[in-house]
Motif scaffolding. Structure first.
Motif, PDB file in Angstrom:
ATOM      1  N   TYR A 141     -15.509 -42.822  -0.887  1.00 45.93           N
ATOM      2  CA  TYR A 141     -14.261 -42.700  -1.007  1.00 45.93           C
ATOM      3  C   TYR A 141     -13.275 -42.856   0.476  1.00 45.93           C
ATOM      4  O   TYR A 141     -14.063 -42.851   1.294  1.00 45.93           O
ATOM      5  CB  TYR A 141     -13.634 -41.166  -1.693  1.00 45.93           C
ATOM      6  N   ARG A 142     -12.154 -42.964   0.335  1.00 45.18           N
ATOM      7  CA  ARG A 142     -11.288 -42.967   1.518  1.00 45.18           C
ATOM      8  C   ARG A 142      -9.959 -42.197   1.743  1.00 45.18           C
ATOM      9  O   ARG A 142      -9.339 -42.101   0.506  1.00 45.18           O
ATOM     10  CB  ARG A 142     -11.162 -44.412   2.133  1.00 45.18           C
ATOM     11  N   VAL A 143      -9.671 -41.687   2.651  1.00 47.93           N
ATOM     12  CA  VAL A 143      -8.595 -40.875   2.787  1.00 47.93           C
ATOM     13  C   VAL A 143      -7.395 -41.723   4.111  1.00 47.93           C
ATOM     14  O   VAL A 143      -7.977 -41.618   5.194  1.00 47.93           O
ATOM     15  CB  VAL A 143      -8.652 -39.530   3.087  1.00 47.93           C
ATOM     16  N   GLY A 181      -6.788 -46.659  -6.476  1.00 45.15           N
ATOM     17  CA  GLY A 181      -6.388 -45.770  -5.362  1.00 45.15           C
ATOM     18  C   GLY A 181      -5.066 -45.492  -5.595  1.00 45.15           C
ATOM     19  O   GLY A 181      -4.136 -45.893  -6.585  1.00 45.15           O
ATOM     20  N   LEU A 182      -4.555 -43.958  -4.822  1.00 42.11           N
ATOM     21  CA  LEU A 182      -3.057 -43.763  -5.321  1.00 42.11           C
ATOM     22  C   LEU A 182      -2.554 -43.341  -4.082  1.00 42.11           C
ATOM     23  O   LEU A 182      -3.097 -42.878  -2.968  1.00 42.11           O
ATOM     24  CB  LEU A 182      -3.282 -42.269  -5.894  1.00 42.11           C
ATOM     25  N   SER A 183      -1.267 -43.976  -3.817  1.00 42.07           N
ATOM     26  CA  SER A 183      -0.522 -43.780  -2.546  1.00 42.07           C
ATOM     27  C   SER A 183       0.670 -43.289  -2.717  1.00 42.07           C
ATOM     28  O   SER A 183       1.335 -43.419  -3.812  1.00 42.07           O
ATOM     29  CB  SER A 183      -0.619 -45.256  -1.779  1.00 42.07           C
ATOM     30  N   GLY A 184       1.415 -42.553  -1.694  1.00 45.05           N
ATOM     31  CA  GLY A 184       2.747 -41.920  -1.752  1.00 45.05           C
ATOM     32  C   GLY A 184       3.219 -41.893  -0.554  1.00 45.05           C
ATOM     33  O   GLY A 184       2.611 -41.806   0.527  1.00 45.05           O
ATOM     34  N   ARG A 185       4.593 -41.826  -0.452  1.00 46.24           N
ATOM     35  CA  ARG A 185       5.390 -41.734   0.632  1.00 46.24           C
ATOM     36  C   ARG A 185       6.115 -40.324   0.622  1.00 46.24           C
ATOM     37  O   ARG A 185       6.832 -40.025  -0.472  1.00 46.24           O
ATOM     38  CB  ARG A 185       6.345 -42.735   0.986  1.00 46.24           C
ATOM     39  N   ALA A 186       6.190 -39.748   1.832  1.00 47.41           N
ATOM     40  CA  ALA A 186       7.229 -38.555   1.984  1.00 47.41           C
ATOM     41  C   ALA A 186       7.867 -38.634   3.223  1.00 47.41           C
ATOM     42  O   ALA A 186       7.039 -38.510   4.353  1.00 47.41           O
ATOM     43  CB  ALA A 186       6.454 -37.327   1.776  1.00 47.41           C
ATOM     44  N   GLY A 187       9.126 -39.021   3.160  1.00 44.20           N
ATOM     45  CA  GLY A 187       9.637 -39.201   4.795  1.00 44.20           C
ATOM     46  C   GLY A 187       9.198 -40.278   5.457  1.00 44.20           C
ATOM     47  O   GLY A 187       9.317 -41.308   4.952  1.00 44.20           O
ATOM     48  N   ARG A 188       8.746 -40.169   6.666  1.00 45.06           N
ATOM     49  CA  ARG A 188       8.026 -41.006   7.457  1.00 45.06           C
ATOM     50  C   ARG A 188       6.630 -41.005   7.145  1.00 45.06           C
ATOM     51  O   ARG A 188       5.908 -41.831   7.911  1.00 45.06           O
ATOM     52  CB  ARG A 188       8.364 -40.751   9.030  1.00 45.06           C
ATOM     53  N   ILE A 196      -5.226 -42.212  -1.181  1.00 53.72           N
ATOM     54  CA  ILE A 196      -6.489 -41.815  -1.420  1.00 53.72           C
ATOM     55  C   ILE A 196      -7.215 -42.778  -2.549  1.00 53.72           C
ATOM     56  O   ILE A 196      -6.442 -43.087  -3.510  1.00 53.72           O
ATOM     57  CB  ILE A 196      -6.548 -40.283  -2.221  1.00 53.72           C
ATOM     58  N   ALA A 197      -8.294 -43.179  -2.021  1.00 54.69           N
ATOM     59  CA  ALA A 197      -8.977 -44.029  -3.080  1.00 54.69           C
ATOM     60  C   ALA A 197     -10.315 -43.870  -3.194  1.00 54.69           C
ATOM     61  O   ALA A 197     -11.072 -43.339  -2.216  1.00 54.69           O
ATOM     62  CB  ALA A 197      -8.560 -45.686  -2.408  1.00 54.69           C
ATOM     63  N   ILE A 198     -11.124 -44.331  -4.159  1.00 56.71           N
ATOM     64  CA  ILE A 198     -12.601 -44.340  -4.702  1.00 56.71           C
ATOM     65  C   ILE A 198     -12.979 -45.754  -4.918  1.00 56.71           C
ATOM     66  O   ILE A 198     -11.938 -46.720  -5.270  1.00 56.71           O
ATOM     67  CB  ILE A 198     -12.950 -43.585  -5.749  1.00 56.71           C
ATOM     68  N   TYR A 199     -14.086 -46.046  -4.317  1.00 52.48           N
ATOM     69  CA  TYR A 199     -14.427 -47.604  -4.631  1.00 52.48           C
ATOM     70  C   TYR A 199     -16.016 -47.623  -4.903  1.00 52.48           C
ATOM     71  O   TYR A 199     -16.830 -46.624  -4.703  1.00 52.48           O
ATOM     72  CB  TYR A 199     -14.262 -48.440  -3.461  1.00 52.48           C
TER      73      TYR A 199
END
Length: 584
Positions: free
Chosen positions: A433-435, A372-379, A384-387
């Motif tokens: 995948y999931r978002v 998975g790859l995650s990120g923050r922008a402000g609040r 996004i991940a694959i499994y």
């Protein structure tokens, strides 16, 4: 007025600490005082989890940055600096692989004794990482959160007798998370009624006790005992959890939970004494600077029910922070219950499912891998991940009273007191995948949306099949699921809540992306914790608790029992729990 100062630290080379160890004596350090006054500063140096820091360098600096005194902490993390001139100082603690911690504007007068405790934060702390977990600890259930490590966050002013009959003031402050030298404790009593939860029917009394000891070691005990289940002549069920947590090397910590289940009300093939299960869940976290975090551990479980089944279920989770507000995570797990150390925040766990089949006891098993790859922008937080999953035995839930013939045929375990049962599926695979998108609406309320693809099990459309016939007809189908949840706290009333709706086709009997959705039931669910004041008549700490699963009773798939009654399989049977809790 005392105030806490959050510092922007820098990395102190290990050589600096070694030089300090060689240059000054432990605990009582060198000072440069020509005036012969007797002011002193002492205290403890710990990390954020309360572990004493050995060999930390403590410096007292004048406003012009001139070094006034140095000391090195002893085996218990203590230091002491004496013979300091009166004046205003900055006290700083440094340690390799930690950010420096400091208390500035410390005012000393002749004869004063100041106590300054300093808490070192690691180069990488959980608050710097994104909340890309499957759930938040307090989103549902009456779970205990191991919160005492950070329960004290305010300065304390105390007084001591200097032996002359006069009383000298002593300042006590912390640079970050403050911990008392005394044992801290918190306890909770709860009385919960459950109308239809598998292995959790009737009225339950539970007691939870948590301690954080002066050496930073935390411990917890939770005991749950059921009442009588009229008209069923069965003994009470019992669930006991004992756990502890301690700091380890590499700025990490280890957490272990031992759980014992005794449920005489459960009935399976060849079983007349119910089900017993013992589980050891253990995990350790290692932090390598501000870039890498590794969680690893395992779950050892033995289940006894007309036979024994022993399983070892390991996991590993590696998170890498290549840039600010960005995290790349790889996870491998063999159990939905334990995929990271954070999963051990959930002290109360579901009863394991074990069924007798072909002369041996089968339990839940599988393999799960995710990237998975995650990120923050402000609040906002986005993930996004694959499994890819290989599931050997997935739990299937059902409601209704099974006949003795159906139970004797095997493949199911029944709870007559709640008219519910569980079964295990055959093997199947799922990938997708999931978002996920999470938005903080206010400081106390957040909205989360999630979309997942993958495979789930569905049954044959026939409604006149037997239990074993339905289980034999299960097959995997490609599908999707979507979840919207709103959770947080109402600041005015103190109400904690979580309302969620998880949709997927009603024909499915297992969850899409089952490992990620563990603990999140399908369809509409609601959890409330409401503090009770009643015009001051009740002491502080009383709460009303309501937990509802599948309120609208969606996704029920009917079939006919051997005696002609209609039974149902359901991905998430409707369950209502309500009660009172008292925290003290």
């Amino acid at each position: 007025m005392l105030r806490l100062v959050r510092t922007r630290g820098f990395v102190v080379p290990l050589a600096a600490v070694l030089f300090g160890l060689a240059a000054v004596s432990p605990v009582t350090g060198q000072t440069w005082n020509r005036a012969g006054t007797s002011a002193s500063v002492s205290g403890w140096v710990r990390d954020a989890t309360g572990v004493p820091q050995i060999g930390a360098l403590v410096q007292v600096l004048a406003p012009n940055a001139r070094l006034v005194g140095t000391a090195v902490t002893d085996m218990k993390g203590r230091y002491r600096l004496v013979n300091l001139p009166a004046g205003s100082y900055l006290v700083r603690a440094t340690q390799a692989l930690y950010l420096p911690a400091q208390r500035d504007n410390l005012k000393l007068v002749s004869g004063s004794r100041a106590v300054v405790d300093l808490t070192l934060a690691t180069l990488f702390t959980p608050s710097q990482w994104l909340p890309a977990q499957r759930r938040e600890p307090e989103e549902s259930g009456d779970d205990w959160m191991w919160t005492l490590r950070s329960s004290a966050s305010r300065p304390i002013l105390r007084w001591v007798d200097d032996g002359t009959g006069a009383v000298s003031s002593v300042e006590y402050s912390s640079s970050a998370t403050e911990l008392s030298h005394k044992t801290m404790s918190e306890n909770r009593l709860a009385l919960i009624s459950d109308d239809s939860g598998f292995a959790h029917g009737g009225v339950h009394q539970s007691l939870t006790m948590e301690r954080v000891h002066p050496d930073g070691v935390g411990s917890i005990l939770r005991a749950d005992l059921s009442g009588a289940r009229t008209p069923y002549p069965v003994a009470p069920s019992a669930d006991v959890v004992v756990g502890f947590e301690r700091g380890t090397v590499w700025s990490g910590y280890q957490r272990t939970l031992l759980t014992y289940h005794l449920h005489p009300e459960l009935v399976g093939r060849g079983s007349s004494n119910g089900m017993q299960a013992a589980t050891i869940r253990s995990a350790q976290r290692v932090e390598l600077g501000d870039t890498v975090m590794i969680d690893a551990g395992s779950m050892l479980r033995e289940v006894n029910m007309a036979g024994n089944a022993v399983s070892m279920l390991p996991f590993v989770r590696v998170s890498v922070k290549p840039a600010e507000h960005v995290i790349l995570t790889y996870g491998y797990a063999t159990s939905g219950e334990l995929q990271s150390l954070d999963d051990l925040d959930r002290v109360e766990v579901e009863m394991p499912v074990a069924v007798a089949m072909n002369g041996h006891l089968r339990t839940q098993r599988g393999e799960h891998q995710t990237l998975g790859l995650s990120g923050r922008a402000g609040r906002s937080v986005m993930e996004i991940a694959i499994y890819r999953d290989k599931i050997d035995a997935a739990p299937i839930a059902g409601t209704g009273v099974l006949t003795s013939t159906e139970i004797a045929a095997g493949g199911v375990v029944a709870d007559p007191t709640t008219q519910s049962f569980r079964a295990l599926s055959g093997e199947y695979e799922s990938s997708g995948y999931r978002v996920l998108l999470k938005e903080e609406l206010t400081k106390a309320i957040s909205l989360t949306g999630q979309y997942e693809t993958g495979s789930a099990l569905i049954a044959d459309g026939s409604t006149d099949a037997s239990v074993q016939g339905v289980l034999g007809s299960l097959r995997a189908m490609k599908t999707y699921a979507a979840t919207v949840s709103l959770n947080g706290r109402l600041l005015r009333t103190g109400t904690r809540f979580r309302a969620a709706y998880r949709w997927q086709p009603e024909s499915t009997l297992t969850a899409v992306d089952a490992y990620h959705s563990y603990g999140d039931a399908a369809y509409f669910g609601l959890h409330l914790r409401q503090p009770l004041h009643i015009n001051g008549m009740l002491p502080h700490g009383f709460e009303a608790v309501v937990d509802v699963t599948n309120l609208l009773a969606q996704g029920y798939r009917p079939f006919v029992s051997s005696d002609g009654r209609t039974l149902y399989f359901a991905q998430a049977p409707k369950v209502l729990q309500a009660g009172l809790s008292f925290t003290f």
